[in-house]
Design a protein around this motif. Structure first.
Motif, PDB file in Angstrom:
ATOM      1  N   LYS A 111      -2.451  34.465 -69.069  1.00 58.75           N
ATOM      2  CA  LYS A 111      -2.872  35.739 -68.482  1.00 58.75           C
ATOM      3  C   LYS A 111      -4.385  35.895 -68.338  1.00 58.75           C
ATOM      4  CE  LYS A 111       1.228  38.094 -70.120  1.00 58.75           C
ATOM      5  NZ  LYS A 111       1.786  39.162 -70.914  1.00 58.75           N
ATOM      6  N   ALA A 112      -5.168  35.137 -69.131  1.00 58.04           N
ATOM      7  CA  ALA A 112      -6.621  35.328 -69.095  1.00 58.04           C
ATOM      8  C   ALA A 112      -7.347  34.125 -69.676  1.00 58.04           C
ATOM      9  CB  ALA A 112      -7.005  36.590 -69.881  1.00 58.04           C
ATOM     10  N   ALA A 113      -8.641  34.054 -69.365  1.00 61.67           N
ATOM     11  CA  ALA A 113      -9.526  33.042 -69.951  1.00 61.67           C
ATOM     12  C   ALA A 113     -10.637  33.783 -70.675  1.00 61.67           C
ATOM     13  CB  ALA A 113     -10.101  32.155 -68.857  1.00 61.67           C
ATOM     14  N   TYR A 114     -10.962  33.321 -71.888  1.00 59.26           N
ATOM     15  CA  TYR A 114     -11.979  33.953 -72.726  1.00 59.26           C
ATOM     16  C   TYR A 114     -13.024  32.891 -73.064  1.00 59.26           C
ATOM     17  CZ  TYR A 114      -8.209  37.313 -73.547  1.00 59.26           C
ATOM     18  OH  TYR A 114      -7.204  38.222 -73.385  1.00 59.26           O
ATOM     19  N   THR A 115     -14.303  33.202 -72.844  1.00 65.04           N
ATOM     20  CA  THR A 115     -15.374  32.293 -73.230  1.00 65.04           C
ATOM     21  C   THR A 115     -16.190  32.986 -74.323  1.00 65.04           C
ATOM     22  OG1 THR A 115     -15.458  31.389 -70.999  1.00 65.04           O
ATOM     23  CG2 THR A 115     -17.338  30.938 -72.427  1.00 65.04           C
ATOM     24  N   PHE A 116     -16.302  32.318 -75.484  1.00 62.02           N
ATOM     25  CA  PHE A 116     -17.021  32.849 -76.652  1.00 62.02           C
ATOM     26  C   PHE A 116     -18.363  32.144 -76.776  1.00 62.02           C
ATOM     27  CE2 PHE A 116     -12.550  33.221 -77.475  1.00 62.02           C
ATOM     28  CZ  PHE A 116     -12.394  34.376 -78.216  1.00 62.02           C
ATOM     29  N   LYS A 117     -19.423  32.931 -77.014  1.00 58.78           N
ATOM     30  CA  LYS A 117     -20.761  32.394 -77.229  1.00 58.78           C
ATOM     31  C   LYS A 117     -21.456  33.215 -78.309  1.00 58.78           C
ATOM     32  CE  LYS A 117     -23.541  30.142 -73.835  1.00 58.78           C
ATOM     33  NZ  LYS A 117     -24.162  30.086 -72.575  1.00 58.78           N
ATOM     34  N   VAL A 118     -22.240  32.539 -79.147  1.00 57.84           N
ATOM     35  CA  VAL A 118     -22.992  33.276 -80.180  1.00 57.84           C
ATOM     36  C   VAL A 118     -24.340  33.673 -79.600  1.00 57.84           C
ATOM     37  CG1 VAL A 118     -23.978  33.172 -82.480  1.00 57.84           C
ATOM     38  CG2 VAL A 118     -21.878  31.951 -81.992  1.00 57.84           C
TER      39      VAL A 118
END
Length: 118
Positions: A111-118
């Motif tokens: 359903k979705a794409a999530y990109t995590f960054k600090v």
């Protein structure tokens, strides 16, 4: 190289206390086109992986969900708002792919794409 949900939760546990930026791209059903994009800024205080084997009548709840605790805001086409209840929930629907890309991690669900960054 593919990574697992466990590796993602371990990485998130390691960065607790940091500010995390999450880009969520919601996908059109049955298509690989982005319908909507949200940007989340979260002061990460906790990480929980909720797993349930219960069948949900309306399919609203997924059997696996990543819950990020902390204060922050969500920016979308409708403006900016505080994260409700200091929790950001990521339903892990269908096949889940976790990929490390440089200093970020990308999680793709059906359903979705999530990109995590600090």
């Amino acid at each position: 190289m593919g990574h697992s949900i466990t590796e993602l939760t371990d990485w998130l546990q390691e960065i607790k206390g940091s500010t995390v930026f999450i880009k969520k791209e919601e996908l059109s059903t049955g298509l690989n086109e982005v319908m909507d994009t949200d940007e989340v800024k979260l002061s990460l205080e906790g990480v929980t992986l909720r797993e349930s084997m219960d069948e949900h009548i309306d399919d609203y709840l997924e059997n696996q969900e990543l819950i990020l605790q902390g204060t922050g805001s969500i920016k979308s086409d409708n403006g900016e708002a505080q994260i409700p209840n200091d929790m950001y929930e990521i339903p892990l629907a269908g096949a889940v792919s976790v990929t490390k890309e440089g200093d970020s991690i990308k999680v793709e669900t059906e359903k979705a794409a999530y990109t995590f960054k600090v």
